[in-house]
Write an enzyme that holds these catalytic residues in place. Sequence first.
Site, PDB file in Angstrom:
ATOM      1  N   ASP A  40     -34.067  -2.944  30.878  1.00 49.62           N
ATOM      2  CA  ASP A  40     -34.549  -1.614  30.504  1.00 49.62           C
ATOM      3  C   ASP A  40     -34.290  -0.708  31.705  1.00 49.62           C
ATOM      4  O   ASP A  40     -34.957  -0.816  32.733  1.00 49.62           O
ATOM      5  CB  ASP A  40     -36.046  -1.691  30.169  1.00 49.62           C
ATOM      6  CG  ASP A  40     -36.619  -0.338  29.731  1.00 49.62           C
ATOM      7  OD1 ASP A  40     -36.046   0.704  30.088  1.00 49.62           O
ATOM      8  OD2 ASP A  40     -37.660  -0.343  29.045  1.00 49.62           O
ATOM      9  N   ARG A  81     -26.884   7.512   7.781  1.00 47.99           N
ATOM     10  CA  ARG A  81     -27.615   6.377   8.381  1.00 47.99           C
ATOM     11  C   ARG A  81     -26.627   5.428   9.043  1.00 47.99           C
ATOM     12  O   ARG A  81     -26.877   4.902  10.126  1.00 47.99           O
ATOM     13  CB  ARG A  81     -28.451   5.619   7.330  1.00 47.99           C
ATOM     14  CG  ARG A  81     -28.970   4.290   7.881  1.00 47.99           C
ATOM     15  CD  ARG A  81     -30.116   3.636   7.118  1.00 47.99           C
ATOM     16  NE  ARG A  81     -30.026   3.777   5.686  1.00 47.99           N
ATOM     17  CZ  ARG A  81     -29.179   3.093   4.892  1.00 47.99           C
ATOM     18  NH1 ARG A  81     -28.329   2.217   5.400  1.00 47.99           N
ATOM     19  NH2 ARG A  81     -29.185   3.302   3.594  1.00 47.99           N
ATOM     20  N   LYS A 110     -36.623   9.941  28.192  1.00 44.77           N
ATOM     21  CA  LYS A 110     -36.990  10.157  29.585  1.00 44.77           C
ATOM     22  C   LYS A 110     -35.854  10.879  30.326  1.00 44.77           C
ATOM     23  O   LYS A 110     -35.545  12.003  29.982  1.00 44.77           O
ATOM     24  CB  LYS A 110     -37.380   8.822  30.217  1.00 44.77           C
ATOM     25  CG  LYS A 110     -38.292   7.955  29.313  1.00 44.77           C
ATOM     26  CD  LYS A 110     -39.661   8.549  29.058  1.00 44.77           C
ATOM     27  CE  LYS A 110     -40.443   7.851  27.942  1.00 44.77           C
ATOM     28  NZ  LYS A 110     -40.588   6.404  28.071  1.00 44.77           N
ATOM     29  N   TYR A 117     -43.113  -2.253  30.357  1.00 41.81           N
ATOM     30  CA  TYR A 117     -43.631  -1.057  29.669  1.00 41.81           C
ATOM     31  C   TYR A 117     -44.630  -1.496  28.582  1.00 41.81           C
ATOM     32  O   TYR A 117     -44.364  -2.447  27.830  1.00 41.81           O
ATOM     33  CB  TYR A 117     -42.453  -0.302  29.052  1.00 41.81           C
ATOM     34  CG  TYR A 117     -42.852   0.888  28.228  1.00 41.81           C
ATOM     35  CD1 TYR A 117     -43.336   2.045  28.841  1.00 41.81           C
ATOM     36  CD2 TYR A 117     -42.748   0.875  26.846  1.00 41.81           C
ATOM     37  CE1 TYR A 117     -43.710   3.141  28.091  1.00 41.81           C
ATOM     38  CE2 TYR A 117     -43.114   1.967  26.083  1.00 41.81           C
ATOM     39  CZ  TYR A 117     -43.593   3.099  26.713  1.00 41.81           C
ATOM     40  OH  TYR A 117     -43.961   4.178  25.972  1.00 41.81           O
TER      41      TYR A 117
END
Length: 381
Positions: free
Chosen positions: A176, A51, A201, A104
Amino acid sequence: MTEHWGFDTRAIHAGQEPDPATGAVNVPVHLSTTFKQDGVGGLRGGYEYSRSANPTRTALQEALAALEQGTSGLAFASGLAAEDTLLRTVCEPGSHIVLGGDAYGGTFRLISRVLARWGVEHTPADLNDRDAVRAAMRPSTRVIWCETPTNPLLNIADIAALAQVAHDAGARLVVDNTFASPYLQQPLTLGADVVVHSTTKYLGGHSDVVGGALVTADAELAEQLAYNQNAMGAGAGPFDSWLVLRGIKTLGVRMDRHQANAARIAEFLLGRPDVAAVLYPGLPDHPGHEIAARQMSGFGGMLSFRLTGGEEAALRVCERARLFTLAESLGGVESLIEHPGRMTHASAAGSPLEVPADLVRLSVGIEDIDDLLADLEQALA
Ligand SMILES: *Cc1c(COP(=O)(O)O)cnc(C)c1O
């Protein structure tokens, strides 16, 4: 060494030296939760628990930093995990965010539904109207959140100008950069403080992995973000990190083809009487064309268009398309079509971020252009 390399060389080699133990040309998928210590606290290479840090994730993070010309990259389980970690690092209850009017949908939902309950306030603003952005700023504003090009309206914001507005008010500019990808636009070089990606993406590029990233050149902020990446636990897993790294290697050649195809489709749609408007920043009469030409090295593979026949016509095109798959998401090698009002942006209905009902969004893939044009022709007929 990497800073002198060109973009494609960095995409293939930054953070990705052959494995010293075996000579493997590809970074191994380190499927280990924990790492042997040479004596108590004697860590080899700094790894302790996955982690906190994992070698495959580290390779991806170095590649991301190199591509965005930042100094620190952090990889997350999704774009929204990256956004949440960032916003809960730079904001606290009482903080305020100014965000673009067509951000978004998931970003808007995170800020307006989740972070609002934590006491974070927000104001949507037209990022093309600098006075409106200045007027929206408060003493408690920590972040201007900018997407450019925007999803799904393909609006363009002037990154350097917004950085100035943010910095004048003691806030940070977050960009972004999912739609452009670092191949076409590097916001940190234009004054942005943090770049956000949904690596789901274009960076991943093959519609097979969900992931997110943050990149910055601010060492103090990077340290706080890395602390919270571990403390909040939303870091990317090793196999997901490997898939994104694999995608990144071909980002440049894929983007060249995505945008060549998108430009041809924009031209095709412009000539049709059933199409009311084509939203593509590469078109000379697009309101953001000049800024896009200045701050991007190409106009990307995303394109939206409006139909003279309204919502009914938009839904019909989406359902009749065959080679363009009707699906959410974007940025993969295959072409996708969707109806933002009913799909990706349904959660913005009734809000200032609502999108027109006659709008269709295309994620133009890298198939043969003649086949893509023929499919649109039959879907519109
Ligand atoms: C998909 C997307 C996100 C969210 O990323 P996930 O990986 O789906 O969590 C954020 N911003 C933009 C522009 C996106 O397209």
